[in-house]
Design an enzyme around this catalytic site. Structure first.
Site, short mmCIF file in Angstrom:
data_model
loop_
_atom_site.label_atom_id
_atom_site.label_comp_id
_atom_site.label_asym_id
_atom_site.label_seq_id
_atom_site.Cartn_x
_atom_site.Cartn_y
_atom_site.Cartn_z
N GLU A 108 49.96 28.63 0.48
CA GLU A 108 49.38 29.98 0.38
C GLU A 108 50.48 31.00 0.06
O GLU A 108 50.30 31.91 -0.75
CB GLU A 108 48.66 30.33 1.68
CG GLU A 108 47.39 29.48 1.84
CD GLU A 108 46.75 29.61 3.22
OE1 GLU A 108 47.45 29.41 4.22
OE2 GLU A 108 45.54 29.91 3.28
N GLU A 128 44.88 21.71 6.09
CA GLU A 128 44.40 22.31 7.35
C GLU A 128 43.23 21.56 7.97
O GLU A 128 43.11 21.50 9.19
CB GLU A 128 44.00 23.77 7.12
CG GLU A 128 45.17 24.73 6.93
CD GLU A 128 45.61 24.88 5.48
OE1 GLU A 128 45.28 23.99 4.65
OE2 GLU A 128 46.29 25.87 5.17
C1 3H9 Z 1 48.37 26.29 8.28
O1 3H9 Z 1 49.31 26.36 7.57
C2 3H9 Z 1 47.29 27.32 8.34
C3 3H9 Z 1 47.44 28.32 7.26
O2 3H9 Z 1 46.30 28.32 6.46
C4 3H9 Z 1 47.77 29.68 7.78
C5 3H9 Z 1 46.74 30.27 8.67
C6 3H9 Z 1 47.03 31.69 9.16
N1 3H9 Z 1 54.28 23.64 12.62
O3 3H9 Z 1 56.06 15.25 10.73
P1 3H9 Z 1 57.48 15.24 11.09
C7 3H9 Z 1 57.27 19.57 13.38
S1 3H9 Z 1 48.18 25.00 9.33
C8 3H9 Z 1 55.04 23.33 13.68
O4 3H9 Z 1 57.94 14.29 12.13
P2 3H9 Z 1 58.10 14.33 8.44
C9 3H9 Z 1 56.78 18.25 13.94
O5 3H9 Z 1 56.00 18.45 15.09
C10 3H9 Z 1 49.55 23.95 8.98
N2 3H9 Z 1 55.77 22.19 13.74
O6 3H9 Z 1 58.42 15.07 9.81
C11 3H9 Z 1 58.08 17.54 14.24
O7 3H9 Z 1 58.57 18.05 15.47
P3 3H9 Z 1 59.36 17.09 16.48
C12 3H9 Z 1 49.34 23.19 7.75
C13 3H9 Z 1 55.71 21.38 12.70
O8 3H9 Z 1 59.31 14.53 7.59
C14 3H9 Z 1 59.02 18.04 13.13
O9 3H9 Z 1 58.42 19.24 12.63
N3 3H9 Z 1 50.42 22.27 7.53
C15 3H9 Z 1 54.93 21.65 11.58
O10 3H9 Z 1 57.61 12.95 8.69
C16 3H9 Z 1 59.16 17.07 11.99
O11 3H9 Z 1 57.86 16.72 11.52
C17 3H9 Z 1 50.38 21.00 7.94
O12 3H9 Z 1 49.40 20.55 8.48
C18 3H9 Z 1 54.20 22.86 11.55
N4 3H9 Z 1 53.44 23.21 10.50
O13 3H9 Z 1 56.89 15.13 7.77
C19 3H9 Z 1 51.60 20.18 7.68
N5 3H9 Z 1 55.06 20.63 10.69
O14 3H9 Z 1 60.57 16.59 15.71
C20 3H9 Z 1 52.05 19.50 8.92
C21 3H9 Z 1 55.91 19.76 11.26
O15 3H9 Z 1 59.68 17.96 17.64
N6 3H9 Z 1 53.30 18.78 8.78
N7 3H9 Z 1 56.31 20.19 12.47
O16 3H9 Z 1 58.42 15.97 16.83
C22 3H9 Z 1 53.43 17.64 8.08
O17 3H9 Z 1 52.54 17.20 7.40
C23 3H9 Z 1 54.73 16.91 8.19
O18 3H9 Z 1 55.42 17.42 9.31
C24 3H9 Z 1 55.66 17.05 6.96
C25 3H9 Z 1 57.06 16.45 7.33
C26 3H9 Z 1 55.06 16.26 5.81
C27 3H9 Z 1 55.85 18.48 6.57
#
Ligand code: 3H9
Length: 706
Positions: A108, A128
């Site tokens: 976004e 999301e």
């Molecule tokens: C959103 O964006 C809503 C919008 O429309 C706005 C509305 C107002 N936040 O997965 P990993 C942490 S909703 C906080 O192991 P990888 C994760 O917990 C969001 N923390 O690494 C972990 O912490 P820890 C939409 C986050 O390399 C660490 O980062 N976005 C977030 O295997 C490493 O993550 C998603 O749904 C976050 N957004 O994968 C994407 N993301 O080390 C969600 C990650 O303490 N994220 N963390 O356990 C992912 O898909 C994967 O993390 C990503 C990296 C592919 C990015």
């Protein structure tokens, strides 16, 4: 300016860097910092254009998911919309430079820029819905304007990311940059500095006609209702994209905001966010720190080429690890290899793998009839028939054949790892790796810790699970470990219900409507009723006399009705394994129940669900208290990934928290009174219910105490 955002100038181009490790989530301070940076570049006469780039491994993974929990428990609500308008209204062009991921709020943010460039390996997406919410910062409004309604609906409702290449073809990315992204983005910014900056929100040319959109939206709703059964967010995302096709941008944003808030405050979203963090939490083992050395697993072997063994060999091969597949005779091995080839051929047919990929994988699997080459492997997974004597013989052989330091794992689903380990001279190298069938498809891997399994061996298996595309959950060595130990009472209740008068289809239907992928009786037919029958026979001597045991499945097995493989079980099956109710079965079960003196009654869907699901919860609570699962969330992750429990309910323990443990406990007490000792409430459930606590709070207390 916030220290999360840095601005440097490369002559006439400003470089705005988001530096909020690990994934540059748009947490507190980030939006404020970007806002100030945009003001700064517009004030600086030397700057003609700007790029926004992420520090570290990614662009921006989205909003900070941790913030959502704070919002729903009364914290302040932050909106990104004003920031995105501020960027889009910047007098100087802003180029978003994407590497890694631009997900959710990250995409976004990128769409508020005037241009987007990306590394070819980058991914963009609106995932999301996987968190039970929808894009909440105009993603559903800008995306259809940039790439058209059909693809925008697919991305917002399906949640799957697309590659930068595909995004470029769709018009979402303006240029792919090989090599140095920052330098390429700066050069691109210079090219566009003097051109009028396009704003996504003002574009309408891709929004399509009313008739085209009606067809797209109807079909998207049908797909979402089928593929994401029970989930509310995908349908809300489609409604929000529909608003983009009918309303001006600002009004569309208001519709999106309302739907976003409804989703955010739903139980489904809370459950899915619990799952998101839970999947990462299970990798953390309190007494095995991150620095624990791991052993290299570059070569593997599997003993037993049956369905499980063959599937496990495919898992290693798919991860690029060469694997020996051993069986006792040529015929068994040929059969095993031909099943593997057939599985791969199906994957090619369904478009999951290319023929080249499959050919390469097959090259990695070497069928063998003896242990000669086992001295060269780093890890062996035994997957022979479930029987202690046989397993011990195999492990004694492995002890002789494998080099010191190799990991000796058993795929047993019920037997004691410690007893298996006792057949070797190196119990510290022995561990359970319980794959779920079909092993090459199911994500769950229960890693069973024996009394003597070494920390290095455990850490290696946990890390390896990721490499194998699995989610590894560490469990203790009790009968059935965590998943199957809980599955026992769940399936026991399903049988009891039929024996008390519920229809086979009614039982399955009630649990499918609850959200489970399959009903418990149909699952039994799929797995083979004889599997449980054999195990029950092996353990019958351990059962306390005088306690009610289900009998219907044993009777079916005695009749040779093992389920799908014998064309009859709880259901009848045609040649395509399609089930139909067996018209003779109800009378048969009624007769057996009459002989056993079990009165027949009408049973509601609510009772079916409560009996089966609370049986899971009660056993889960025991497992937790006995320490065989590290946390309640570990049990949840096991059930979501191995047993088709609906993710939007967060797993059995989270579901119980959502219902309220007091209510669950009262119902368990009711069943205890009606059905006797099998329903004795787990002490932990009782304690938490009486003190008004949840399993999630129990997890937090345990963590604090560790
Ligand atoms: C959103 O964006 C809503 C919008 O429309 C706005 C509305 C107002 N936040 O997965 P990993 C942490 S909703 C906080 O192991 P990888 C994760 O917990 C969001 N923390 O690494 C972990 O912490 P820890 C939409 C986050 O390399 C660490 O980062 N976005 C977030 O295997 C490493 O993550 C998603 O749904 C976050 N957004 O994968 C994407 N993301 O080390 C969600 C990650 O303490 N994220 N963390 O356990 C992912 O898909 C994967 O993390 C990503 C990296 C592919 C990015």
């Amino acid at each position: 300016m916030s220290n999360l955002i840095k601005v440097n100038n490369d002559n006439d181009v400003a470089i705005i860097t988001i530096d909020n490790p690990p994934v540059n989530a748009l947490g507190p301070g980030v939006a404020e910092g970007i806002w100030a940076a945009i003001d700064e570049i517009n004030r600086d006469p030397a700057v003609k254009a700007a790029i926004v780039i992420g520090a570290g491994r990614t662009f921006v993974a989205g909003a900070d998911i941790k913030e959502f929990g704070k919002m729903t428990s009364g914290g302040p609500r932050r909106s990104l919309l004003p920031l995105l308008l501020h960027i889009e209204d910047s007098a100087k062009p802003v180029v978003m430079a994407i590497h890694g991921q631009a997900f959710g709020g990250g995409l976004e943010l990128a769409m508020a820029g005037h241009y987007r460039v990306a590394s070819p390996a980058a991914q963009v997406g609106q995932p999301e819905v996987n968190l039970g919410i929808i894009p909440g910062a105009a993603g559903t409004q800008r995306l259809p304007r940039l790439i058209g309604v059909a693809k925008a609906v697919e991305m917002c409702a399906g949640g799957k990311p697309v590659s930068a290449r595909e995004a470029a073809a769709l018009g979402l990315i303006d240029r792919l940059i090989d090599g140095d992204l920052r330098a390429g983005a700066v050069a691109f910014a210079r090219e566009v500095a003097s051109k009028p900056a396009p704003r996504a929100r003002e574009r309408t040319e891709k929004l399509g006609t009313a008739a085209e959109n009606a067809a797209i939206l109807t079909s998207a709703r049908a797909v979402a209702s089928k593929k994401q059964r029970g989930l509310k967010a995908p349908l809300a995302a489609i409604d929000a994209v529909e608003a983009a096709t009918k309303l001006p941008f600002e009004e569309g944003c208001q519709v999106e905001a309302k739907l976003f808030t409804e989703c955010l405050f739903s139980d489904q979203s809370k459950a899915l966010i619990h799952v998101f963090f839970g999947e990462r939490e299970v990798a953390k083992i309190p007494d095995i720190p991150k620095e624990t050395p791991v052993l290299p697993v570059n070569r593997a072997a599997v003993v037993g080429s049956g369905t499980m063994g063959g599937g496990i060999a495919m898992v290693f091969a798919n991860a690029g690890i060469p694997v020996l597949l051993k069986d006792v005779d040529e015929a068994a091995l040929d059969l095993g290899m031909s099943k593997i080839r057939k599985n791969y051929a199906n994957s090619v047919q369904r478009g999951r793998f290319t023929q080249t990929f499959v050919d390469e994988r097959l090259q990695l699997i070497t069928p063998v009839l003896n242990y000669n080459a086992f001295s060269e492997v780093d890890m062996v997974v035994e997957a022979v028939f479930e029987g202690m004597t046989l397993k011990k013989t195999v492990f004694a052989d492995l002890d002789r054949a494998c080099r010191k330091g190799a990991i000796l794992a058993s795929n047993t689903s019920t037997l004691s790892i410690d007893e298996i380990a006792s057949a070797t001279s190196r119990p510290e190298a022995v561990i359970g790796t319980h794959f779920f069938s079909p092993a090459n498809v199911m994500r769950l891997l229960e890693i069973v810790r024996g009394k003597k399994s070494s920390k290095e061996v455990i850490a290696t298996c946990m890390q390896l699970s990721k490499k194998l595309g699995k989610i590894g959950v560490l469990v203790g060595n009790c009968r059935g470990f965590v998943g199957n130990r809980m599955f026992g009472p769940y399936r026991r209740e399903a049988q009891f219900l039929v024996e008390e008068g519920a229809g086979v289809e009614a039982v399955d239907q009630a649990l499918v409507e609850f959200g489970n992928a399959m009903g418990p009786l149909a699952t039994g037919d799929l797995a083979g009723l004889d599997v449980g029958w054999r195990i029950r026979k092996e353990y019958r001597h351990l059962e306390k006399p005088g306690i009610r045991q289900p009998f219907a499945e044993d009777r079916l097995c005695e009749m040779g009705r093992y389920g799908q493989k014998t064309v009859r079980g709880w259901y009848c099956y045609d040649e395509n394994r399609r089930p139909s109710p067996d018209p003779e079965l109800p009378a048969m079960v009624r007769n057996w129940s009459a002989e056993a003196g079990i009165p027949q009654r009408k049973i509601s869907a609510e009772e079916i669900v409560d009996r089966c699901i609370y049986a899971l919860v009660n056993e889960g609570a025991r497992i937790l208290e006995e320490g065989y699962a590290l946390r309640a969330v570990d049990i949840d992750i096991i059930y979501l990934n191995g047993y088709g429990f609906p993710a939007y309910r967060g797993g059995p323990m989270w579901h119980a928290d959502t219902v309220g443990l007091q209510k669950v406990y009262e119902r368990v007490c009711e069943f205890h009174q009606q059905h006797g000792e099998l329903w004795a409430p787990a002490p932990l459930l009782k304690r938490l219910a009486e003190t008004g606590k949840t399993f999630a709070e129990f997890d937090k207390e345990q963590l604090a105490a560790a």
